[in-house]
Design a protein around this motif. Sequence first.
Motif, PDB file in Angstrom:
ATOM      1  N   LYS A 113      15.912   1.325  32.189  1.00 28.96           N
ATOM      2  CA  LYS A 113      16.022   2.105  32.980  1.00 28.96           C
ATOM      3  C   LYS A 113      15.029   3.217  33.081  1.00 28.96           C
ATOM      4  O   LYS A 113      14.711   3.947  33.935  1.00 28.96           O
ATOM      5  N   GLU A 292      22.286  10.606  31.788  1.00 29.71           N
ATOM      6  CA  GLU A 292      22.842  10.052  33.149  1.00 29.71           C
ATOM      7  C   GLU A 292      24.433  10.665  33.463  1.00 29.71           C
ATOM      8  O   GLU A 292      24.661  10.722  34.517  1.00 29.71           O
ATOM      9  N   TYR A 296      21.555  13.294  35.945  1.00 30.30           N
ATOM     10  CA  TYR A 296      20.098  13.265  36.115  1.00 30.30           C
ATOM     11  C   TYR A 296      19.631  11.684  36.128  1.00 30.30           C
ATOM     12  O   TYR A 296      20.284  10.955  35.599  1.00 30.30           O
ATOM     13  N   ASP A 297      18.707  11.562  36.778  1.00 30.07           N
ATOM     14  CA  ASP A 297      18.036  10.234  36.835  1.00 30.07           C
ATOM     15  C   ASP A 297      17.147   9.875  35.425  1.00 30.07           C
ATOM     16  O   ASP A 297      16.460  10.659  35.134  1.00 30.07           O
ATOM     17  N   GLN A 325      13.554  16.528  37.496  1.00 29.34           N
ATOM     18  CA  GLN A 325      14.236  15.979  38.416  1.00 29.34           C
ATOM     19  C   GLN A 325      14.233  16.325  39.897  1.00 29.34           C
ATOM     20  O   GLN A 325      13.881  15.525  40.724  1.00 29.34           O
ATOM     21  N   GLU A 329      12.416  14.169  42.777  1.00 30.23           N
ATOM     22  CA  GLU A 329      12.587  13.880  44.359  1.00 30.23           C
ATOM     23  C   GLU A 329      11.761  14.371  45.105  1.00 30.23           C
ATOM     24  O   GLU A 329      11.846  13.872  46.283  1.00 30.23           O
ATOM     25  N   THR A 332       8.990  11.892  45.510  1.00 31.03           N
ATOM     26  CA  THR A 332       9.739  10.685  46.444  1.00 31.03           C
ATOM     27  C   THR A 332       9.429  10.942  47.885  1.00 31.03           C
ATOM     28  O   THR A 332       8.964  10.154  48.613  1.00 31.03           O
ATOM     29  N   LYS A 409      16.175   9.481  51.050  1.00 31.26           N
ATOM     30  CA  LYS A 409      17.653  10.020  51.036  1.00 31.26           C
ATOM     31  C   LYS A 409      18.395   9.834  52.195  1.00 31.26           C
ATOM     32  O   LYS A 409      17.978   9.665  53.128  1.00 31.26           O
ATOM     33  N   GLU A 412      21.627   6.199  50.672  1.00 29.60           N
ATOM     34  CA  GLU A 412      22.398   5.719  49.602  1.00 29.60           C
ATOM     35  C   GLU A 412      23.888   5.719  50.082  1.00 29.60           C
ATOM     36  O   GLU A 412      24.561   5.897  50.939  1.00 29.60           O
ATOM     37  N   LYS A 464      21.591  15.816  42.308  1.00 28.68           N
ATOM     38  CA  LYS A 464      21.498  15.329  40.874  1.00 28.68           C
ATOM     39  C   LYS A 464      21.202  16.368  39.975  1.00 28.68           C
ATOM     40  O   LYS A 464      20.542  17.525  40.024  1.00 28.68           O
TER      41      LYS A 464
END
Length: 470
Positions: A113, A292, A296-297, A325, A329, A332, A409, A412, A464
């Motif tokens: 992970k 998690e 949170y990722d 976090q 994001e 990304t 985004k 999902e 998140k």
Amino acid sequence: MDLYIFNTKTREKEKFKPQKPPWVGLYTCGPTVYDYAHIGNMRAYVFSDILRRVLEFNNFKIRHVMNITDVGHLVSDADEGEDKVVLEARKQKKTPYEIAEFYTDVFFRHSAKLNIKDPTIACKATDHIQEMIDFVKVLVDNGYAYEISDGIYFDISTFPNYGQLSGIDLEEQREGARVEVNPEKRHPADFALWKKAPKNHIMQWPSPWGMGYPGWHIECSAMGLKYLDAFFDIHTGGVDHIPIHHENEIAQNWGFKGREIVKYWVHSEFLQVDGGKMAKSLGNFYTLDDIEEKGYDPIAFRYFLLNAHYRKKVNFTWEALQGAQKAIERLTEHVLKFKEAPPMEGGEPGLEGYRKSFKEAVNDDLNVPRAIALIWDILRGEEPSQDYYQFLLECDRVLGLGLAEMEKKGEEEISEEIRELIERREEARKKRNWAEADSIRDQLLEKGIRLMDTPEGVRWEKIKGGENND
RNA sequence: GGCGGCAUAGCCAAGUGGCUAAGGCGGAGGACUGCAAAUCCUCUAUUCCCCAGUUCGAAUCUGGGUGCCGCCUCCA
């Protein structure tokens, strides 16, 4: 461009030169699988992962060996107390092998992970009992070890350099020691190579000294030599291993081979929580699962770690994780813009400069924070282009943030209920019924869904972390 | 008690003798928006715990002080 790494042994950044290029032998002190690895443990493995990736980035071929300690690690490093795995087995009413297997699986699940690459070879101590016995035999035969009633001990008086790695003066240490020493030992710092097992001990194997089990330190020497031997370049671990575990390893390696085996000792600092030690008793002992569960990722935690240098203590706070976090994001979003951008005609003129700076940063004793700052410079300062996107992927070979797999985004999975709410809001908006539209938006926000109205239509994202901190 | 490390903005942190003290998060203002969110732009440490000193010049070196942390005891 040369790669420099800080060697604990010399306390200096040294130019890295492997013994058998392009091969690099990398050994990482792995987990003792008697409990869940906590986020502090994981820092050490994210660190060794970064080190490995930087080596690969420098076009070395890596043989990465990691031990899985499933026997011999006693409750005290001073060879006292019970075996950790055995103790836990008794608590849970399972066999030591079941315990070890369970926590090994969890460890590799957590590692995956965090985008930590699997070692080339992960080796269990219990699979190498014979190698350890052979190793100890040589030490005994050559006069580096002696037998007493409860086991075979290494005689550190045979190794004048003992303490060099940690800069410890043994005589001084003795004063402050609070451990009761085994009176049969010749020197308090002599350590167990092989322990004789009481009859009822669950894990024991036949040996020239009767039934018993290996000491903790011997596994790293036996397995390291077996799998890396002549190109054992780097040995990693947490700073806590410097004083006892790695000193002992050096000593027994010397006894076995008559020379040093490891060229570079590299250690990662501790992770602290709220400015202090992480401990079960303080209630600030977290695992990746906890992270998690709070929404949170795992990769946000990796990003958090990458934001600090591996030789500095890093202070974990939920606020900082929240920041990480958010940062990942946004990162990304930026990366996706670059992904979709066309190539620059004639190439990007600034690219080579960035490439050089990036490599300079990571090759300077793994200065990943600086490398990440550079990524942001591109993301925020440059026009998106395919050329930069390809470069970002190149950088990600080191960072391991999974840039190539990042998704938009709003793509999902969401439940039917959420989907309906979003549609109802769209209808309300068409009718310019703002009150209802906003109320539905608030409703969704409470369910952890954030809406974004764009010219191309509504987008959503799962929020998140953050909402349920402590 | 012994040994070692650290102290940079609200938070997480780069930087270890000299261009304007990286970057991220947070915060403020603006653009955009039905309002938001996201995004973009601008701003957000005259200063690097305190006090001396070395130097033409220090966050960076030296000495002293204060605070925090770690190891010596299980831990990555």
